[in-house]
Write an enzyme that holds these catalytic residues in place. Sequence first.
Site, short mmCIF file in Angstrom:
data_model
loop_
_atom_site.label_atom_id
_atom_site.label_comp_id
_atom_site.label_asym_id
_atom_site.label_seq_id
_atom_site.Cartn_x
_atom_site.Cartn_y
_atom_site.Cartn_z
N SER A 204 112.94 18.81 35.38
CA SER A 204 111.74 17.82 34.66
C SER A 204 113.01 16.37 35.02
CB SER A 204 112.26 17.01 33.64
OG SER A 204 111.17 15.68 33.23
N GLY A 205 113.04 15.46 35.91
CA GLY A 205 113.41 14.77 36.83
C GLY A 205 114.43 15.22 38.26
N THR B 117 107.21 14.97 41.49
CA THR B 117 106.69 14.20 41.52
C THR B 117 106.52 13.55 43.35
OG1 THR B 117 106.43 13.88 39.48
CG2 THR B 117 105.60 12.49 40.76
N ASN C 261 113.78 12.33 31.94
CA ASN C 261 112.84 11.31 33.40
C ASN C 261 112.43 10.25 33.33
OD1 ASN C 261 111.95 11.00 35.85
ND2 ASN C 261 110.81 12.93 35.59
N GLY D 31 108.81 20.23 35.69
CA GLY D 31 109.94 21.00 35.30
C GLY D 31 109.89 22.36 33.89
N GLU E 40 111.70 22.55 30.46
CA GLU E 40 112.06 22.21 30.05
C GLU E 40 112.83 22.41 28.59
OE1 GLU E 40 109.37 18.23 29.90
OE2 GLU E 40 108.86 19.72 28.36
N SER F 288 107.65 11.76 33.92
CA SER F 288 108.34 13.06 33.72
C SER F 288 106.31 13.47 33.81
CB SER F 288 108.50 13.20 32.28
OG SER F 288 108.49 14.85 32.29
N SER F 289 106.04 14.22 34.95
CA SER F 289 104.91 14.77 34.21
C SER F 289 104.70 15.61 33.36
CB SER F 289 104.75 15.40 35.98
OG SER F 289 104.40 15.10 37.16
#
Length: 731
Positions: free
Chosen positions: A135-136, A140, A191, A418, A420, A194-195
């Site tokens: 994540s981050g 995206t 992030n 991502g 986590e 973050s999605s």
Amino acid sequence: MPKQINGQKKGSVIPNDLSDSFEEVKAFLSDEDTLHLFDDLTKVNPVTTTTVLKCLQARYAGNVFYTNAGCSLVTVNPFQPISSLYSPELMKEYHAALRPQELKPHVFAVAEQTYRNVQSQIEPVNQSIIVSGESGAGKTWTSRCLMKFYATVAASTTSPKGNEMVERIERRVLDSNPVMEAFGNACTLRNNNSSRFGKYIQLQLNRSQHLTSASIQTFLLEKTRVAYQAPCERNFHIFYQITKGATKKERAEWKLHKGANFFWLPNPEKDLEEDCFGVTRDAMFHLGIDCSTQNNIFKVLAGLLHLGNIQFSSSIDESQPCEPEDDAKGFVKTTADLLKMSAEELLETLRIRTITAGKQQQVFKKPCSRSDCETRRDCLAKVIYAKLFDWLVSVINESIYADSSTWGNFIGLLDVYGFESFPENNLEQLCINYANEKLQQHFVAHYLKAQQEEYAAEGLEWSFINYQDNQSCLDLIEGSPVSIFSLLNEECRLNRSSNVSLFQTRIEKTLSDNECISRDKFSKKPNFIISHYAGKVCYQVEGMVEKNKDPIPPELIQLLQTSQDSLLQTLFPRTEESQNHVKTQNRAAIVTVVSKFKGSLERLMQILNSTTPHYIRCIKPNADCKAMTFKKEEVLCQLEACGIVETITISAAGFPIRLSFQSFTERYEVLRKSRTSNKNTGRADENGLSPAKKKKALLDIAAAILLFLLPFAHFSVGVFFQRNKWDCDAM
């Protein structure tokens, strides 16, 4: 076992310690000033985590963020805008290049290769780009760049009408990004954008390889974020957009007065780039969502914010329903007004549970405890938001999808959450990390494992290179007959309240044979630890079973079906069953969260397995998301987790071009001479060549032309023809 020729000796261990001796890598590190020039990590010698790390660090310091790693592209997030790196001119340069692989490594090079693969029509024609990373790490953003590239290069230049259609699809595909991010992304500890859901976008091309349509498939929206946000995190972006970007008139209509505090809107003072309300509104308008419908959506979202402020006091008498706190009574009326429903019915539904029992379907009313009231309140918000999100996805798909008869092939872009690991992890993180495990297995199975086995099956001289296989971790999570998922589902089917300690003990005893599970013995909270490919994660057992059930009380749905709001009527249409107030409770028909998620993920894997995959590995250079900061220890963990070093080793030793004999002959059939009677008689022609020798000569010529024409990596040791049987009669 094939003898050692290309790879390492079996059983050798790839060094993965930052303290590798200088003697081991001195040949490579003798001139560190040139490290940034290694645009392909297969050129690194020797291939170790130290040398790979040094190379990436040198390139990052030199503002070079893309590096090839054999079959995959590694991108390191700069955490700052670099417009020149994604300009339209650069897109055209990669698209027009005779050999884009000879240009600098870039996400556009991967995009162009997939596009040319579709043009070549070599099976499997359909392509998938799998964007992975923490994540981050920049997944995206990478997906945005890919979509923009395809929308630019797949436009028709010969047909004005066709070009107009492509431009319309292009704009709508690109406009889907800000809408999906506004409603599906949030600021987390790791992030700012973050999605909180996964998506697979199919860009669909016709026979001329022009973009004709697209479709979006989503996975596991983290709807719990609507009603719960961890400390220092935020709700979905859209809530901050409407509170910060609404006009004075809209604020009055949506009851969002300046300075108002909402429990479900933490950290409102934090301003992010993603808080741009105008961008979201414009994108929604281009997708066919008119101003009136938009206003309706934002009014419902405002209602959810007010719903979160309804707090209850504990009832002294259990036979009496809980009363809302004094300062919350106004929020009950405001919520009901915004959602266009009766305030009395809203309050009763939140405070009183309806039970239907017996063959006579007798109805009983039971007051809820304070915690149950808050649970029902949260459930109401989550079910509204989840339905709204799904509806938005369907609206987007309707605006960009075309009948399958109008397109033949597709390029798929997978942007999934991502890996986590937070201070507290629950069912959401378990599902997210399970998805990452499946994608890692896809990579391992397709490249690290399958290619080496194929070399051995073909009789090529090859020695297997060791790699980390995560199958035991997947067996722990989803395996049969017993796994964490199966135990969770079984617990949901039992007609009893979940006992957290008992459930933890059951997990430990039942799955103790699997080396990937353990427990934090120093924690007072029931937990279990899973050793994922990317690291260990501790999961809290508390609340996991309830989240897996994801129960929605029928009376909540019935309440929403009484709403006079046009959008809620669309999301929750009245049915004959609801009008007759018939409630059937079939426990066997319960579909749990993990079952639904596992099913959708299996369908996704089937799609990926039917395509030619391409991998983009996004690396997060530091946990603080600071620009141009490269922390070696953090990058090292990511490199080891995703098997980058093993990938490089296999790629450097292997065959980058591999074609089936049938595909080869079909593609280069034009180079063959017409059949003559010599084929049947076996006589030599006037030049003294027999048919077999002629055919071998033609194949040699074709192979030489193939090597010259097809772009391939510099680490090539040759072309590998699968099932290399040179049967003259097959010619």
